[in-house]
Design a protein around this motif. Structure first.
Motif, PDB file in Angstrom:
ATOM      1  N   ASN A  94      23.332  -2.857 -30.799  1.00  0.00           N
ATOM      2  CA  ASN A  94      23.620  -1.634 -30.051  1.00  0.00           C
ATOM      3  C   ASN A  94      22.877  -1.717 -28.728  1.00  0.00           C
ATOM      4  O   ASN A  94      21.737  -2.171 -28.685  1.00  0.00           O
ATOM      5  CB  ASN A  94      23.180  -0.394 -30.825  1.00  0.00           C
ATOM      6  CG  ASN A  94      23.949  -0.236 -32.110  1.00  0.00           C
ATOM      7  OD1 ASN A  94      25.140  -0.501 -32.164  1.00  0.00           O
ATOM      8  ND2 ASN A  94      23.273   0.181 -33.160  1.00  0.00           N
ATOM      9  N   VAL A  95      23.507  -1.233 -27.655  1.00  0.00           N
ATOM     10  CA  VAL A  95      22.953  -1.406 -26.311  1.00  0.00           C
ATOM     11  C   VAL A  95      22.938  -0.084 -25.568  1.00  0.00           C
ATOM     12  O   VAL A  95      23.903   0.672 -25.610  1.00  0.00           O
ATOM     13  CB  VAL A  95      23.808  -2.419 -25.502  1.00  0.00           C
ATOM     14  CG1 VAL A  95      23.221  -2.649 -24.129  1.00  0.00           C
ATOM     15  CG2 VAL A  95      23.962  -3.716 -26.258  1.00  0.00           C
ATOM     16  N   THR A  96      21.829   0.178 -24.877  1.00  0.00           N
ATOM     17  CA  THR A  96      21.720   1.317 -23.971  1.00  0.00           C
ATOM     18  C   THR A  96      21.150   0.817 -22.653  1.00  0.00           C
ATOM     19  O   THR A  96      20.096   0.180 -22.630  1.00  0.00           O
ATOM     20  CB  THR A  96      20.813   2.419 -24.546  1.00  0.00           C
ATOM     21  OG1 THR A  96      21.370   2.886 -25.774  1.00  0.00           O
ATOM     22  CG2 THR A  96      20.679   3.582 -23.580  1.00  0.00           C
ATOM     23  N   LEU A  97      21.847   1.100 -21.571  1.00  0.00           N
ATOM     24  CA  LEU A  97      21.365   0.744 -20.238  1.00  0.00           C
ATOM     25  C   LEU A  97      20.568   1.916 -19.688  1.00  0.00           C
ATOM     26  O   LEU A  97      21.012   3.058 -19.743  1.00  0.00           O
ATOM     27  CB  LEU A  97      22.555   0.439 -19.324  1.00  0.00           C
ATOM     28  CG  LEU A  97      22.234   0.003 -17.903  1.00  0.00           C
ATOM     29  CD1 LEU A  97      21.524  -1.348 -17.905  1.00  0.00           C
ATOM     30  CD2 LEU A  97      23.512  -0.075 -17.084  1.00  0.00           C
ATOM     31  N   THR A  98      19.378   1.647 -19.175  1.00  0.00           N
ATOM     32  CA  THR A  98      18.553   2.670 -18.532  1.00  0.00           C
ATOM     33  C   THR A  98      18.409   2.296 -17.064  1.00  0.00           C
ATOM     34  O   THR A  98      18.795   1.189 -16.660  1.00  0.00           O
ATOM     35  CB  THR A  98      17.160   2.781 -19.188  1.00  0.00           C
ATOM     36  OG1 THR A  98      16.344   1.690 -18.750  1.00  0.00           O
ATOM     37  CG2 THR A  98      17.244   2.801 -20.711  1.00  0.00           C
ATOM     38  N   PRO A  99      17.839   3.165 -16.249  1.00  0.00           N
ATOM     39  CA  PRO A  99      17.677   2.819 -14.835  1.00  0.00           C
ATOM     40  C   PRO A  99      16.800   1.583 -14.587  1.00  0.00           C
ATOM     41  O   PRO A  99      16.941   0.931 -13.547  1.00  0.00           O
ATOM     42  CB  PRO A  99      17.022   4.061 -14.235  1.00  0.00           C
ATOM     43  CG  PRO A  99      17.439   5.170 -15.127  1.00  0.00           C
ATOM     44  CD  PRO A  99      17.483   4.567 -16.509  1.00  0.00           C
ATOM     45  N   THR A 100      15.922   1.257 -15.530  1.00  0.00           N
ATOM     46  CA  THR A 100      14.994   0.154 -15.277  1.00  0.00           C
ATOM     47  C   THR A 100      15.006  -0.947 -16.325  1.00  0.00           C
ATOM     48  O   THR A 100      14.280  -1.932 -16.182  1.00  0.00           O
ATOM     49  CB  THR A 100      13.555   0.689 -15.166  1.00  0.00           C
ATOM     50  OG1 THR A 100      13.218   1.368 -16.382  1.00  0.00           O
ATOM     51  CG2 THR A 100      13.415   1.635 -13.987  1.00  0.00           C
ATOM     52  N   SER A 101      15.806  -0.811 -17.373  1.00  0.00           N
ATOM     53  CA  SER A 101      15.838  -1.838 -18.411  1.00  0.00           C
ATOM     54  C   SER A 101      17.074  -1.665 -19.279  1.00  0.00           C
ATOM     55  O   SER A 101      17.832  -0.717 -19.127  1.00  0.00           O
ATOM     56  CB  SER A 101      14.573  -1.779 -19.278  1.00  0.00           C
ATOM     57  OG  SER A 101      14.522  -0.563 -19.999  1.00  0.00           O
TER      58      SER A 101
END
Length: 102
Positions: free
Chosen positions: A36-43
């Motif tokens: 499962n993947v979550t993109l954040t502003p810094t990682s």
């Protein structure tokens, strides 16, 4: 289930923007089976078994080289508990829930 934070930083590129490199890294992670993947502003946050995650992180690390980066620095933080189940949602919920604020 382990939760892993990955930061890929291409160095020696022709411009200051690295969004295209990060987009490619995210696409690699997002297409991975069992992660499962979550993109954040810094990682990018990955959730799954370490056996599934480690090859994804390696592919993410190598991706900027294929697109012209001269150097890549990748950091990875692994959060893994054995005493109770762990996932991205419960980590966030434990911080913002009313019980946690008491």
């Amino acid at each position: 289930m382990p939760v892993v934070e990955v930061k890929v930083l291409p160095i020696g590129t022709d411009e200051a923007s690295i969004s295209s490199y990060i987009r490619d890294c995210y696409a690699i992670a997002d297409s991975a089976i069992g992660v499962n993947v979550t993109l954040t502003p810094t990682s990018t946050i990955l959730e799954g078994s370490l056996a599934n995650i480690f090859p994804v992180v390696e592919a993410m690390h190598r991706s900027p080289f294929y697109h012209g980066a001269d150097r890549v620095v990748t950091t990875m933080t692994i959060d893994d508990r054995q005493d109770k189940p762990l996932d991205m949602v419960s980590l966030v919920t434990s911080v913002i829930s009313d019980d946690a604020l008491l």
